[in-house]
Write a protein that holds these residues in place. Structure first.
Motif, PDB file in Angstrom:
ATOM      1  N   ASP A 137      -2.609  -6.527  -1.871  1.00 37.97           N
ATOM      2  CA  ASP A 137      -4.358  -6.633  -3.039  1.00 37.97           C
ATOM      3  C   ASP A 137      -3.420  -7.571  -4.060  1.00 37.97           C
ATOM      4  N   HIS A 179      -0.119   2.682 -10.421  1.00 40.90           N
ATOM      5  CA  HIS A 179       0.292   2.401  -8.832  1.00 40.90           C
ATOM      6  C   HIS A 179       1.229   1.467  -9.185  1.00 40.90           C
ATOM      7  N   ARG A 208      -4.918  -5.678 -20.442  1.00 34.30           N
ATOM      8  CA  ARG A 208      -5.761  -4.499 -19.688  1.00 34.30           C
ATOM      9  C   ARG A 208      -5.450  -4.134 -18.661  1.00 34.30           C
ATOM     10  N   ASP A 215      -5.491  -1.580 -15.721  1.00 36.85           N
ATOM     11  CA  ASP A 215      -5.570  -1.493 -14.814  1.00 36.85           C
ATOM     12  C   ASP A 215      -5.572   0.739 -14.471  1.00 36.85           C
ATOM     13  N   VAL A 216      -6.517   0.774 -13.990  1.00 38.43           N
ATOM     14  CA  VAL A 216      -7.636   2.251 -13.494  1.00 38.43           C
ATOM     15  C   VAL A 216      -6.341   3.158 -14.659  1.00 38.43           C
ATOM     16  N   GLU A 240      -9.413  -0.184 -18.300  1.00 38.23           N
ATOM     17  CA  GLU A 240     -10.265  -0.515 -17.331  1.00 38.23           C
ATOM     18  C   GLU A 240     -10.234   1.060 -16.697  1.00 38.23           C
ATOM     19  N   LYS A 248     -20.830   1.203  -2.221  1.00 39.67           N
ATOM     20  CA  LYS A 248     -20.867   0.787  -2.706  1.00 39.67           C
ATOM     21  C   LYS A 248     -21.492  -1.043  -2.420  1.00 39.67           C
ATOM     22  N   HIS A 264     -12.727  -9.873 -10.969  1.00 33.66           N
ATOM     23  CA  HIS A 264     -12.327 -10.597  -9.672  1.00 33.66           C
ATOM     24  C   HIS A 264     -12.792  -9.068  -8.291  1.00 33.66           C
ATOM     25  N   ASP A 265     -13.403  -8.404  -9.185  1.00 36.68           N
ATOM     26  CA  ASP A 265     -13.867  -7.310  -8.283  1.00 36.68           C
ATOM     27  C   ASP A 265     -15.659  -7.378  -8.232  1.00 36.68           C
ATOM     28  N   GLU A 293     -10.218  -4.567   0.887  1.00 36.67           N
ATOM     29  CA  GLU A 293     -11.209  -3.821   0.700  1.00 36.67           C
ATOM     30  C   GLU A 293     -11.869  -4.142   1.177  1.00 36.67           C
ATOM     31  N   ARG A 349     -15.919  -8.901  -3.014  1.00 36.21           N
ATOM     32  CA  ARG A 349     -14.959  -9.107  -3.763  1.00 36.21           C
ATOM     33  C   ARG A 349     -14.559 -10.515  -3.950  1.00 36.21           C
TER      34      ARG A 349
HETATM   35  O1  TEU Z   1      -9.931  -1.841  -9.335  1.00 37.01           O
HETATM   36  C1  TEU Z   1     -10.070  -0.233  -9.993  1.00 37.01           C
HETATM   37  C2  TEU Z   1     -11.469   0.485  -9.426  1.00 37.01           C
HETATM   38  O2  TEU Z   1     -12.152   0.160 -11.032  1.00 37.01           O
HETATM   39  C3  TEU Z   1     -12.216   0.446  -8.783  1.00 37.01           C
HETATM   40  O3  TEU Z   1     -13.979   0.424  -8.497  1.00 37.01           O
HETATM   41  C4  TEU Z   1     -12.494  -1.422  -8.273  1.00 37.01           C
HETATM   42  O4  TEU Z   1     -13.284  -2.015  -8.584  1.00 37.01           O
HETATM   43  C5  TEU Z   1     -12.265  -2.028  -6.900  1.00 37.01           C
HETATM   44  O5  TEU Z   1     -12.758  -3.318  -6.749  1.00 37.01           O
HETATM   45  C6  TEU Z   1     -13.660  -1.100  -5.639  1.00 37.01           C
HETATM   46  O6  TEU Z   1     -14.308  -1.611  -5.607  1.00 37.01           O
HETATM   47  C7  TEU Z   1      -8.796  -2.738  -9.845  1.00 37.01           C
HETATM   48  C8  TEU Z   1      -8.302  -3.822  -9.779  1.00 37.01           C
HETATM   49  O7  TEU Z   1      -9.268  -4.330 -11.120  1.00 37.01           O
HETATM   50  C9  TEU Z   1      -8.520  -4.332  -8.264  1.00 37.01           C
HETATM   51  O8  TEU Z   1      -8.354  -5.731  -8.819  1.00 37.01           O
HETATM   52  C10 TEU Z   1      -7.215  -3.445  -7.410  1.00 37.01           C
HETATM   53  O9  TEU Z   1      -8.180  -3.848  -6.158  1.00 37.01           O
HETATM   54  C11 TEU Z   1      -7.603  -1.779  -8.315  1.00 37.01           C
HETATM   55  O10 TEU Z   1      -7.584  -1.829  -9.334  1.00 37.01           O
HETATM   56  C12 TEU Z   1      -6.103  -1.358  -7.602  1.00 37.01           C
HETATM   57  O11 TEU Z   1      -4.891  -1.925  -8.435  1.00 37.01           O
END
Ligand code: TEU
Ligand code: CA
Length: 554
Positions: free
Chosen positions: A60, A103, A198, A200-201, A255, A292, A327-328, A387, A415
């Motif tokens: 990823d 993770h 920052r 992540d999740v 996030e 989505k 980036h997403d 994805e 993405r």
């Molecule tokens: O994204 C997590 C997230 O919130 C998801 O909704 C994400 O937008 C994903 O693209 C679903 O459409 C974070 C990172 O920004 C993403 O790049 C990673 O792939 C993900 O966590 C896992 O680490």
């Protein structure tokens, strides 16, 4: 409201793989970033957020980390990193690191040990469960990247949880050893001199003990009630704050998928001692027929209602990040503006105005300052992102929906739109690499590139530069109170900001139509702070042109 540097900062996100390649292997790298720091300084930003640069097998693109204290081979070495950090600091730029601790990679040492046996000392670093039976996972949860959220592991005949890909096993934050490891690692980076994280999740690190089936949407059960804002989330964040964050003058942004304004007041409250700000998705989460995957734009009134609610609910209580893309997400101008050549520049500037005049720390995603657009994908073979690749399989190759119906939706939201290389100049591969780029360059790079735009005072680039400079001179842009006007208009997004005796009027046209507007009386004779076209703002009744944006100040 407390005044702090990170409330006043403009953040620029770098996705290193696609930013700048220094050695011709087609992959962006750290030396490439260092070589472009002067460009970022010239733009005027304060903080760089680096998407992950740690060692990773790249299932990823670096969000699957196999060593938190080493640099990804393709990106360079720790010396390259130290040099980049020093060069950034020399220019007064701060560097915020991506912290991906929900993770790890399945190739992380902890997981390689964990899967070996039920007695292994790392076993409880991850979330293992018995299946319902040999063929059936513990529950029906689906992963974010398609398929079940559980992976069967032969070695011990149990399943591990992965809310993202099966190469991204979820850590078990209820294990105090995991928290120790993470906090020590964070301390190590802080001691190196980085300027923040920052995360992540981060709203997903605490899971419920019970893991029942979730409500089925599309293909699988929804894990969110059990894995988002879980029972110990705030306890763990306060612990992190106490043990690490509070010891440094750093910026922290969480996030936080699924966060509401109420919860944001806890995650990023003025005095809650968790994080500085949230990064939330309500305004980019318009779902359609296929989850989505959708090719529709927001209805403007709905988009405004969401953004305005965040502005007003958090005022004086908590801090938000403001952004159109990252980036997403697809490219902002293609998604919220109009990327047809006639309107691309105007609408990119309009979106920038609308966003940068709101309250919150603005994020600029690499290339957004150039008005870069979505990529014209031709076939599923063009995708690089796990994805998009998996979603195409799950929806189309399964026969659930036809290619014709699904294609416009997936290319509108993929993405990968955000991940094509930054367009630096008109030379081959847009000056990103001398080799073959890992993902194709958008063919429009001869018209849209940094070299041309830095030379043209009317470019999207110079408009962003001006907005950033204005923020430094006008505290009202940071601290002013927001009030929406004309909430029922499907054409105009209009609001005011107020700080002491000062007041701003922000008017933006989200359509390609001329639209009548009456300047409120209190703004007659006010001066124009910035606008993306010429108009007579001295008059009472004006016609706001397609994608016009202007800000009056009194
Ligand atoms: O994204 C997590 C997230 O919130 C998801 O909704 C994400 O937008 C994903 O693209 C679903 O459409 C974070 C990172 O920004 C993403 O790049 C990673 O792939 C993900 O966590 C896992 O680490
Ligand atoms: Ca390279």
């Amino acid at each position: 409201m407390k005044r702090t540097w990170w409330k006043e900062a403009v953040i620029y996100q770098i996705y290193p793989r696609s930013f700048m390649d220094s050695n011709g292997d087609g992959i962006g790298d750290i030396k490439g970033i260092t070589s472009r720091l002067d460009y970022l300084k010239y733009l005027g930003i304060d903080v760089i957020w680096l998407s992950p640069i740690y060692k990773s097998p790249n299932d990823d693109n670096g969000y699957d980390i196999s060593d938190y204290q080493a640099i990804m081979d393709e990106f360079g070495t720790m010396e390259d990193f130290d040099e980049m950090l020093a060069e950034a600091h020399k220019r007064g730029l701060r560097v915020v690191m991506d912290l991906v601790v929900n993770h790890t990679s399945d190739e992380h040492k902890w997981f390689m040990e964990s899967r070996k046996s039920k007695e292994n000392e790392y076993r409880d670093y991850y979330i293992w469960r018995e299946g319902k039976d040999a063929q059936t996972p513990p529950n029906n949860w689906g992963s974010c990247f398609s398929g079940s959220a559980w992976q069967y592991d032969e070695e011990t005949a149990m399943y591990y949880l992965h809310l993202f890909s099966k190469k991204q096993p979820d850590l078990n934050w209820d294990n105090p050893k995991v928290r120790d490891e993470v906090f020590n690692m964070m301390t190590w980076w802080c001691d190196k001199g980085i300027d923040g994280f920052r995360m992540d999740v981060i709203s997903m690190i605490s899971k419920t003990e019970e893991m029942p089936d979730g409500k089925v949407t599309d293909f699988y059960g929804d894990y969110s009630p059990y894995c988002i804002h879980g029972p110990n989330i705030h306890k763990y964040l306060r612990e992190m704050n106490e043990r690490v964050l509070s010891k440094y003058d750093i910026m922290t942004v969480g996030e936080t998928p699924g966060v509401t304004t109420e919860l944001a007041k806890q995650y990023a409250g003025e005095d809650t001692n968790e994080l500085n700000m949230v990064f939330q998705f309500e305004h980019v989460d318009n779902h359609g027929k296929y989850g989505k995957w959708d090719d529709k734009k927001w209805q403007l009134t709905k988009l405004k209602a969401i953004l305005s609610r965040w502005q007003m609910d958090l005022y004086g209580k908590a801090w938000n990040s403001i952004f159109w893309d990252n980036h997403d997400q697809p490219r902002a101008v293609s998604r919220f503006g109009d990327d047809r050549p006639k309107y691309r520049e105007a609408s990119a500037k309009m979106l920038a105005t609308c966003l940068h005049m709101m309250q919150g720390s603005p994020y600029i995603y690499q290339g957004e300052e150039l008005g870069m657009t979505n990529y014209p994908f031709q076939s599923p073979d063009d995708f690089r992102d796990i994805e998009s690749i998996n979603a195409y399989k799950e929806w189309c190759l399964s026969g659930q929906v036809s290619h014709e119906d699904f294609w416009p939706c997936i290319i509108f939201r993929s993405r990968d739109n955000a991940r094509t290389p930054v367009q630096w100049d008109e030379s081959d591969h847009a000056g990103f690499t001398s080799g073959t780029p890992w993902i194709p360059v958008n063919p429009n790079y001869k018209e849209i590139n940094a070299k041309a735009e830095t030379k043209d005072p009317n470019s999207v680039f110079h408009y962003y530069k001006k907005l950033i400079a204005l923020r430094k001179e006008n505290p009202i842009m940071v601290y002013g109170k927001y009030e929406p006007l004309m909430e029922d208009s499907e054409e105009l997004f209009v609001y005011t900001r107020t700080l002491d005796e000062q007041k701003l009027l922000v008017v933006t046209n989200f359509t390609d139509q001329d639209t009548a507007f009456t300047i409120p009386e209190e703004f007659t004779g006010a001066s124009c702070l910035i606008s993306n076209m010429e108009n007579d703002y001295g008059k009472n009744n004006i016609i706001v042109k397609p994608y016009e944006a202007f800000v009056l100040i009194r």
